[in-house]
Design a protein around this motif. Structure first.
Motif, short mmCIF file in Angstrom:
data_model
loop_
_atom_site.label_atom_id
_atom_site.label_comp_id
_atom_site.label_asym_id
_atom_site.label_seq_id
_atom_site.Cartn_x
_atom_site.Cartn_y
_atom_site.Cartn_z
N GLN A 296 -6.91 3.99 -0.75
CA GLN A 296 -7.47 4.55 0.48
C GLN A 296 -8.47 3.59 1.13
OE1 GLN A 296 -8.57 8.91 -0.08
NE2 GLN A 296 -7.83 8.44 -2.13
N THR B 292 -2.08 9.85 3.67
CA THR B 292 -1.41 8.86 2.84
C THR B 292 -0.44 9.56 1.90
OG1 THR B 292 -3.32 7.39 2.95
CG2 THR B 292 -1.73 6.99 1.19
N TRP C 8 -6.42 9.13 7.99
CA TRP C 8 -5.13 8.75 7.45
C TRP C 8 -4.60 9.85 6.54
CZ3 TRP C 8 -9.22 5.40 7.83
CH2 TRP C 8 -9.04 4.25 8.60
N GLU D 163 -4.68 4.95 -6.68
CA GLU D 163 -4.48 5.69 -5.44
C GLU D 163 -5.79 5.91 -4.69
OE1 GLU D 163 -0.51 8.20 -6.83
OE2 GLU D 163 -2.50 8.95 -7.32
N ILE E 117 1.66 5.33 4.87
CA ILE E 117 0.80 6.10 5.77
C ILE E 117 1.68 7.09 6.51
CG2 ILE E 117 -0.80 6.01 7.72
CD1 ILE E 117 -1.46 3.12 6.85
N ARG F 14 0.86 -1.18 0.00
CA ARG F 14 0.00 0.00 0.00
C ARG F 14 0.90 1.24 0.00
NH1 ARG F 14 -2.63 -4.63 -0.09
NH2 ARG F 14 -4.07 -5.08 1.63
N ILE G 128 -6.41 0.63 2.64
CA ILE G 128 -5.75 1.01 3.89
C ILE G 128 -6.75 0.97 5.05
CG2 ILE G 128 -4.82 3.03 5.11
CD1 ILE G 128 -3.27 3.64 2.48
N HIS H 37 -1.58 8.75 11.06
CA HIS H 37 -2.85 8.08 11.35
C HIS H 37 -3.32 8.59 12.71
CE1 HIS H 37 -5.15 4.23 12.67
NE2 HIS H 37 -5.97 5.08 12.09
N GLU I 6 0.39 14.06 -0.83
CA GLU I 6 -0.22 13.47 0.34
C GLU I 6 -1.70 13.84 0.39
OE1 GLU I 6 2.12 15.16 3.43
OE2 GLU I 6 3.84 13.83 3.10
#
Length: 384
Positions: A158, A101, A99, A154, A86, A83, A161, A89, A108
């Motif tokens: 999410q 990411t 999150w 992407e 991160i 993934r 994750i 978090h 990001e």
């Protein structure tokens, strides 16, 4: 008329083996063909890899028992199922999770899991862009310049994750806590419709993440020409970020209204495929003290919605540093809701969630801006 932004140039791609995690099936098939597999075999193997990754949540190739050992070894040598990183978090006192990411150096985006939404389950609010071009004056994301569109991979990442964090693999797991996806995070989804549509295909695929299209909602600030196309391509539920009942005020709060005014917007909404009592449009209306919260504006809103299968989400304004607005008083919000309710439109008042970690509606903003993106790329490459 072309509405999608051309953000295809991607100098920010990370170095190292390419991750196949969350990759759309056609792209996955192309990667396997590039390994030398014949098209038919590549298509079959791509479906197998996709199912292991997006249905069972696999993070490596070794457990893919229906794929030969030699091919598994070659996949492990050439690719990963990692993934994205991160970067941060956070968990709110109310159970909301956020999150940050890192999709690439300087790129990001934020996503938010909101538990206990509706009768059961929870919703994941995903981003479709890093930053935004719309500059809605009440929205913190609007203060961040657009970095770029997110790819379908992407966007899907999410969801994966969140599934990892909640321990909800395989996709067929019962009593899931993640039941709904809302494109209400950073960015304007209809300015990235190709990637959003591809991501919805993956999220809703029964051999993948397996979240039904009726449980996927796409919110737009009003990119009117793309609204019917969204419905035709995705069959997702539609939400409109409205916030005002006249053009003068909406021009100020939601500047895209200067390009597509309320009349144009509502013509596009009425053209959305499949509208009906079971597929109502959700209108989002942030309550701003002394700005848009009078009884007269509630009555104007009822007139605006007349004839549409609609429901309303009243959103108490969530403050952020430097914001020029205040939240309407609770009595004012309840009086507004009562007027709309009496007219026959459901108008729940959304309980603010995740305010303590800046995860509430309108508060999302990462530190990724165009300048820092270039700086972080230089840092990643060790360039002074």
């Amino acid at each position: 008329m072309t509405i999608s932004l051309d953000l295809s140039r991607r100098p920010d791609q990370p170095q190292g083996p390419k991750s196949l995690s969350g990759m759309p099936l056609p792209a996955l098939k192309a990667e396997l063909e590039a390994l030398g597999l014949a098209p038919k075999q590549a298509g079959m193997r791509a479906k197998q890899v996709r199912r292991w990754n997006q249905f069972f949540g696999a993070t490596g190739f070794e457990g893919m028992t229906d794929i030969g050992k030699e091919l598994r070894a070659e996949l492990a040598e050439r690719f990963t199922l990692d993934r994205p990183e991160i970067a941060d978090h956070q968990v709110s006192r109310d159970g909301t999770q956020k999150w940050l990411t890192r999709f690439a150096p300087g790129v990001e985006g934020e996503s938010v899991y909101i538990p206990d939404v509706g009768m059961n389950g929870g919703a994941l609010c995903v981003s479709s862009q890093v930053g935004c071009t719309l500059n809605c004056t009440f929205c913190h994301t609007g203060t961040q310049a657009l970095v770029r569109n997110l790819t379908a991979q992407e966007i899907t990442a999410q969801v994966m994750i969140a599934r990892d964090a909640l321990g909800e693999w395989p996709s067929s797991a019962e009593d899931r806590r993640l039941t709904n996806i809302v494109f209400m995070g950073m960015g304007e989804p209809l300015y990235n419709l190709d990637n959003v549509a591809d991501a919805i295909d993956m999220i809703s695929d029964g051999d993948g993440l397996s979240i039904g299209r009726r449980r996927i909602t796409v919110s737009t600030a009003g990119v009117a020409p793309k609204i019917p196309e969204l419905g035709a391509r995705t069959n997702a539920m539609l939400a409109i970020s409205l916030h005002a009942t006249n053009n003068d005020l909406r021009n100020e709060l939601v500047p895209i209204n200067r390009k597509y005014d309320l009349q144009t917007l509502f013509e596009a909404i009425r053209a959305y495929p499949g509208l009906g009592n079971s597929r109502r449009v959700t209108f989002e209306y942030v309550m701003l003290k002394g700005i848009n919260d009078t009884p007269a504006e509630a009555r104007d809103l009822v007139r605006l919605l007349k004839g549409l299968p609609a429901k309303l989400n009243l959103i108490p304004f969530n403050p952020w540093p430097g914001s020029p607005y205040e939240c309407s008083d609770w009595d004012t919000i309840e009086a507004f809701a009562e007027i709309v309710n009496r007219a026959g439109y459901a108008s729940p008042i959304r309980t603010p969630r995740g305010r303590d970690i800046f995860a509430a509606c309108g508060q999302l903003r990462s530190e990724s801006v165009k300048k820092s993106a270039a700086e972080k790329r230089r840092e990643a490459l060790g360039i002074e």
